[in-house]
Design an enzyme around this catalytic site. Structure first.
Site, mmCIF file in Angstrom:
data_model
loop_
_atom_site.group_PDB
_atom_site.id
_atom_site.type_symbol
_atom_site.label_atom_id
_atom_site.label_comp_id
_atom_site.label_asym_id
_atom_site.label_seq_id
_atom_site.Cartn_x
_atom_site.Cartn_y
_atom_site.Cartn_z
ATOM 1 N N GLN A 175 0.844 -1.196 0.000
ATOM 2 C CA GLN A 175 0.000 0.000 0.000
ATOM 3 C C GLN A 175 0.880 1.246 0.000
ATOM 4 O OE1 GLN A 175 -2.246 1.588 3.561
ATOM 5 N NE2 GLN A 175 -3.921 0.498 2.553
ATOM 6 N N TYR A 201 -5.762 10.714 4.989
ATOM 7 C CA TYR A 201 -4.492 10.995 4.324
ATOM 8 C C TYR A 201 -4.731 11.800 3.043
ATOM 9 C CZ TYR A 201 -2.566 7.786 7.761
ATOM 10 O OH TYR A 201 -2.203 7.194 8.946
#
Length: 277
Positions: free
Chosen positions: A92, A164
């Protein structure tokens, strides 16, 4: 496009271990952790923890990095441990945006707009990204994805959840831009589509691309399932093979929602509008 041939349905989602070396390289502790988790091959797919694509996008101390070519060979050991135990491995990739601090990155945190991050109270100063810097971030995602492939992983996951940077662009709570990267859903996911297309061009047609989507902020004025249905259609058209559904600025913990699979209604709604898993 690419597929992951999984022999059963068990998937281990990303968890931040904070076990990397100070410079972001994989430590023996990380190798041991994923060795223990993947032993026996009971888990078909392991999506390893979020890894920063650029130094200014680092979220926390001892976070794993995918920001430099020097990390390709060390990370090959990590993908190799998981594969040797019979599991597929996906890495990721992420940029923290405003969900970090100058103490971590050494710089003023970057954001779509100068709006405080709802998940942080310790970041008094932010800097709004200009268009040239946005293009640089797209390029950093592209380079990171190519490193993931070279490091022997079976796929790459783009992180757009949990407050994020890409989630910050997606959410109207933090994206107040008036240019083409703001406004309606299509404007707010413009950077996502640019990232997806750049990553696809870099890794080729047969390398699986996943996208972790914060499908609802569970906050007034934030993203809701209707936004995510529109976004999911565009992500599929742009080359995403698998959507990994989670929460947005609520993180992965929603007051009042308990028990197994409390994001299932979000997933069920999105499954009706896309054909990818």
């Amino acid at each position: 496009q690419g597929t992951l041939a999984l022999k059963n349905r068990l998937v281990m989602p990303p968890m931040a271990t904070s076990k990397a070396e100070a410079d972001g390289s994989p430590s023996q502790a990380i190798l041991d952790y994923y060795d223990e988790k993947s032993k026996g091959g009971a888990i078909s797919l392991i999506i390893i923890e979020h890894s920063y694509i650029a130094p200014e996008g680092k979220a926390s101390e001892n976070q794993l990095s995918i920001a430099e070519d020097r990390l390709i060979e060390p990370l090959r050991k990590l993908s190799g441990v998981i594969n040797q135990n019979g599991s597929k491995a996906v890495m990721q990739i992420n940029h923290a945006g405003s969900n970090t601090s100058s103490q971590i990155t050494g710089a003023v945190p970057l954001a779509p707009s100068r709006v405080p991050n709802p998940r942080r109270s310790d970041v008094p100063e932010l800097r709004e990204l200009n268009k040239e810097e946005i293009r640089g971030i797209v390029h950093a995602f592209r380079n990171a994805a190519l490193r993931v492939k070279k490091a022997g992983f079976d796929g790459v996951e783009i992180h757009s959840a949990h407050g994020y940077l890409l989630n910050q662009f997606f959410s109207p709570l933090t994206n107040k831009r008036t240019d083409e990267y703001g406004g309606d859903v299509l404007g707010r996911i413009r950077i996502h589509l640019e990232v997806i297309r750049a990553v696809r061009a870099a890794v080729g047609p047969d390398f699986p691309i996943l996208l972790r989507l914060g499908a609802s902020d569970f906050r007034e004025g934030g993203t809701a399932i209707g936004d995510s249905e529109k976004a999911a259609r565009e992500f599929e058209r742009s080359g995403v093979d698998i959507l990994d559904i989670s929460g947005g600025f609520c993180g992965y913990d929603v007051p009042g929602l308990t028990g197994q699979g409390y994001f299932a209604p979000l997933t069920e709604a999105i499954k009706k509008v896309v054909s990818v898993p």
